[in-house]
Design an enzyme around this catalytic site. Sequence first.
Site, PDB file in Angstrom:
ATOM      1  N   ILE A  56      18.551  -3.398  -5.204  1.00 59.09           N
ATOM      2  CA  ILE A  56      17.168  -3.682  -4.819  1.00 59.09           C
ATOM      3  C   ILE A  56      16.442  -4.533  -5.755  1.00 59.09           C
ATOM      4  O   ILE A  56      15.708  -5.634  -5.515  1.00 59.09           O
ATOM      5  CB  ILE A  56      16.363  -2.153  -4.604  1.00 59.09           C
ATOM      6  CG1 ILE A  56      17.191  -1.558  -3.692  1.00 59.09           C
ATOM      7  CG2 ILE A  56      15.022  -2.490  -4.422  1.00 59.09           C
ATOM      8  CD1 ILE A  56      16.668  -0.098  -3.325  1.00 59.09           C
ATOM      9  N   CYS A  57      16.659  -4.491  -7.082  1.00 59.28           N
ATOM     10  CA  CYS A  57      15.824  -5.247  -8.008  1.00 59.28           C
ATOM     11  C   CYS A  57      16.334  -6.444  -7.714  1.00 59.28           C
ATOM     12  O   CYS A  57      15.254  -7.529  -7.723  1.00 59.28           O
ATOM     13  CB  CYS A  57      16.100  -4.721  -9.410  1.00 59.28           C
ATOM     14  SG  CYS A  57      15.655  -3.096  -9.763  1.00 59.28           S
ATOM     15  N   THR A  58      17.714  -6.975  -7.833  1.00 61.50           N
ATOM     16  CA  THR A  58      18.026  -8.324  -7.689  1.00 61.50           C
ATOM     17  C   THR A  58      17.533  -8.730  -6.133  1.00 61.50           C
ATOM     18  O   THR A  58      16.921  -9.844  -6.487  1.00 61.50           O
ATOM     19  CB  THR A  58      19.558  -8.131  -7.628  1.00 61.50           C
ATOM     20  OG1 THR A  58      20.414  -7.488  -8.894  1.00 61.50           O
ATOM     21  CG2 THR A  58      19.984  -9.873  -7.345  1.00 61.50           C
TER      22      THR A  58
END
Length: 153
Positions: free
Chosen positions: A44-46
């Site tokens: 999700i962060c990427t």
Amino acid sequence: MSLSVGDRAPEFNLPDQDKQVVSLADLRGTPVLLVFYPFAFSGICTGELCQLRDELTNYTDAGVTVLAISTDPVFSLKAFKAQENLDFTLLSDFWPHGAVAQAYGVFNEKAGMALRGTFLVDADGAIAFAEVNGPGDAREQSGWKDAVAALAA
């Protein structure tokens, strides 16, 4: 407790991916978008940071400096920035672990990571936009863009 619109943004000095110290106080006079995220290289962060990369001109054209902050060490951030070709600064809140995330009310002490907190700090150092999402909840970035547009108007 997370910060709210109108609150004074807590000052910080954090190393970036190249071990250069970035100070919020040094950016006074310029709006700053602070994007706290749990971990470099996570799914999700990427996705969120790559979307931010792809839409970065929405912020830079409005004169906003973008800083992404995680509790990862600088070495991980350097590799993450290079791998994903990120065009903005990544800051390490590694030590004291999560101190800045704590000051902004977005530190998950049990997991040792920042929550998905987003704060737009105006040129005078006040919070103009604040949003916090849980660990598994991806952010909808349209709110950030609207806040930047309103600040620029």
